[in-house]
Design a protein around this motif. Structure first.
Motif, mmCIF file in Angstrom:
data_model
loop_
_atom_site.group_PDB
_atom_site.id
_atom_site.type_symbol
_atom_site.label_atom_id
_atom_site.label_comp_id
_atom_site.label_asym_id
_atom_site.label_seq_id
_atom_site.Cartn_x
_atom_site.Cartn_y
_atom_site.Cartn_z
ATOM 1 N N LEU A 126 42.501 39.593 36.009
ATOM 2 C CA LEU A 126 43.373 38.624 35.352
ATOM 3 C C LEU A 126 44.138 39.324 34.241
ATOM 4 O O LEU A 126 43.610 40.207 33.578
ATOM 5 C CB LEU A 126 42.530 37.497 34.752
ATOM 6 C CG LEU A 126 41.747 36.629 35.741
ATOM 7 C CD1 LEU A 126 40.727 35.764 35.010
ATOM 8 C CD2 LEU A 126 42.693 35.767 36.551
ATOM 9 N N VAL A 127 45.388 38.898 34.068
ATOM 10 C CA VAL A 127 46.181 39.435 32.962
ATOM 11 C C VAL A 127 46.694 38.281 32.111
ATOM 12 O O VAL A 127 46.889 37.178 32.601
ATOM 13 C CB VAL A 127 47.381 40.288 33.461
ATOM 14 C CG1 VAL A 127 46.889 41.553 34.120
ATOM 15 C CG2 VAL A 127 48.253 39.489 34.426
ATOM 16 N N ALA A 128 46.904 38.548 30.847
ATOM 17 C CA ALA A 128 47.388 37.506 29.947
ATOM 18 C C ALA A 128 48.833 37.165 30.264
ATOM 19 O O ALA A 128 49.663 38.033 30.497
ATOM 20 C CB ALA A 128 47.266 37.985 28.505
ATOM 21 N N GLN A 129 49.107 35.845 30.321
ATOM 22 C CA GLN A 129 50.504 35.416 30.444
ATOM 23 C C GLN A 129 50.651 34.072 29.747
ATOM 24 O O GLN A 129 49.941 33.130 30.075
ATOM 25 C CB GLN A 129 50.918 35.307 31.909
ATOM 26 C CG GLN A 129 52.424 35.398 32.071
ATOM 27 C CD GLN A 129 52.934 34.816 33.378
ATOM 28 O OE1 GLN A 129 52.751 33.657 33.677
ATOM 29 N NE2 GLN A 129 53.598 35.660 34.154
ATOM 30 N N GLY A 130 51.553 34.005 28.796
ATOM 31 C CA GLY A 130 51.686 32.786 28.016
ATOM 32 C C GLY A 130 50.387 32.517 27.288
ATOM 33 O O GLY A 130 49.805 33.411 26.683
ATOM 34 N N SER A 131 49.901 31.289 27.406
ATOM 35 C CA SER A 131 48.679 30.944 26.687
ATOM 36 C C SER A 131 47.437 31.133 27.543
ATOM 37 O O SER A 131 46.327 30.827 27.126
ATOM 38 C CB SER A 131 48.767 29.477 26.236
ATOM 39 O OG SER A 131 48.877 28.638 27.360
ATOM 40 N N GLY A 132 47.614 31.618 28.785
ATOM 41 C CA GLY A 132 46.450 31.735 29.676
ATOM 42 C C GLY A 132 46.343 33.066 30.375
ATOM 43 O O GLY A 132 47.009 34.045 30.027
ATOM 44 N N LEU A 133 45.462 33.090 31.376
ATOM 45 C CA LEU A 133 45.249 34.285 32.181
ATOM 46 C C LEU A 133 45.710 34.012 33.606
ATOM 47 O O LEU A 133 45.525 32.911 34.117
ATOM 48 C CB LEU A 133 43.763 34.655 32.201
ATOM 49 C CG LEU A 133 43.158 35.101 30.874
ATOM 50 C CD1 LEU A 133 41.632 35.193 30.984
ATOM 51 C CD2 LEU A 133 43.741 36.451 30.464
ATOM 52 N N LEU A 134 46.275 35.044 34.222
ATOM 53 C CA LEU A 134 46.816 34.899 35.561
ATOM 54 C C LEU A 134 46.380 36.087 36.424
ATOM 55 O O LEU A 134 46.396 37.219 35.960
ATOM 56 C CB LEU A 134 48.346 34.899 35.451
ATOM 57 C CG LEU A 134 49.143 33.950 36.308
ATOM 58 C CD1 LEU A 134 48.683 32.520 36.157
ATOM 59 C CD2 LEU A 134 50.605 34.088 35.938
ATOM 60 N N PRO A 135 45.993 35.834 37.675
ATOM 61 C CA PRO A 135 45.645 36.951 38.554
ATOM 62 C C PRO A 135 46.855 37.864 38.767
ATOM 63 O O PRO A 135 47.977 37.366 38.921
ATOM 64 C CB PRO A 135 45.254 36.266 39.862
ATOM 65 C CG PRO A 135 44.923 34.861 39.496
ATOM 66 C CD PRO A 135 45.808 34.534 38.329
#
Length: 285
Positions: A126-135
DNA sequence: ATGGGCTCCTGATGGC
DNA sequence: TGCCATCAGGAGCCCA
């Protein structure tokens, strides 16, 4: 044909039935089901075993389950025919069973069933994007219209920034995600736009109307689909109840348009079918 | 960079 | 009854 509403029903089912449970065994019955997991099926099974499933999340048509509160997740895409089923241990294998996940609690197992193998699973970071984490593999797709952080103005700008037909742009998951062939046709019908209209020719208002129609139709489908899954099945068959009942354009060839009564037509586009009302949605010249 | 066509896969269906 | 063509279609990939 799982699109966003169907995938969201699956996500909710996963959250309810497998979140918090620890994986004890993983069986990959068809290598194609994990083809996106580059290190291969054996690595997929080994690295998933012993991990605990945390929250089930979704963006557009992609699902993922976080693992152990770590920076890893299992990502899933249902493709055209994928299903996630929660079945009692010992229940007969489905014909197209591709991956089986058993749990340390010996409770119901999770099964990935996929007739046409367009879908698949993978273990990713997972990588950080915006306020969350994204695969990592889905970091390129846009937010979907049901995302609380979805930015309508940004979606409109993305659509209008393309020099292509409006339906092609709607189906482009990098602009706005979650919209597939069915909901694209429904949104175009509601907005009285022909699929071949050029995005560049749309006013901001019309493009906004189109995205709002897509949002609305997916919300309605979600309400209908969310009422129809039983305790054992995360999702019955990748379709919502909405599918048969309330479609105004998709699959309605030769049936009267709900607004004007003109027969709905089917046209080939992008190697698939587009349904529209020839009167409400006149073809651009 | 970007638009646009091809391809992966299996099963259901329809026409002759 | 058998055989072939068509259709279903998400999205990665390749080429111009």
């Amino acid at each position: 044909m799982p699109e966003l509403p169907e995938v969201e029903v699956v996500r909710a089912g996963l959250q309810r039935h497998v979140a918090g449970r620890t994986v004890s065994q993983v069986e990959v019955l068809h290598p194609r089901a994990v083809r996106k997991h580059v290190p291969g099926a054996a690595d997929f099974a080994a690295r998933l075993t012993g991990r605990r499933f945390d929250a089930a999340r979704r963006r557009g048509k992609y699902l993922w389950i976080e693992l152990d509160g770590s920076a890893d997740a299992v990502v899933a895409h249902l493709g055209m025919s994928g299903q996630m089923l929660v079945q009692p241990v010992g229940a007969e294998d489905e014909t197209h069973l591709r991956v089986r996940v058993r749990f340390a609690d010996d409770g119901p197992e999770l099964r990935f069933v996929d007739q046409r193998t367009f879908g698949g699973l993978a273990l990713t970071e997972l990588v950080a994007q915006g306020s969350g984490l994204l695969p990592v593999p889905i970091a390129h797709i846009g937010r979907d219209p049901l995302d609380p952080e979805f930015d309508l103005a940004a979606g409109v700008a993305a659509l209008r920034g393309r020099r292509t037909e409006v339906k092609r742009a709607l189906l482009d998951q990098t602009l706005v995600s979650g919209i597939g062939n069915i909901y694209a046709d429904e949104a175009l019908w509601r907005t009285r736009l022909h699929w071949a209209r050029q995005t560049a020719g749309l006013t901001r208002a019309k493009a906004g109307e189109l995205l709002e129609a897509a949002t609305e139709v997916m919300r309605e489908a979600l309400v209908a689909g969310g009422t129809s899954f039983d305790a054992l099945y995360v999702n019955v068959n990748g379709q919502s109840g909405y599918f048969d009942r309330s479609l105004a354009a998709y699959g309605q060839e030769n049936r009267p348009c709900g607004r004007c009564g003109t027969a709905i037509i089917r046209e080939a586009f992008m190697n698939r079918s587009s349904f529209s009302c020839p009167r409400c949605q006149p073809r651009p010249r």
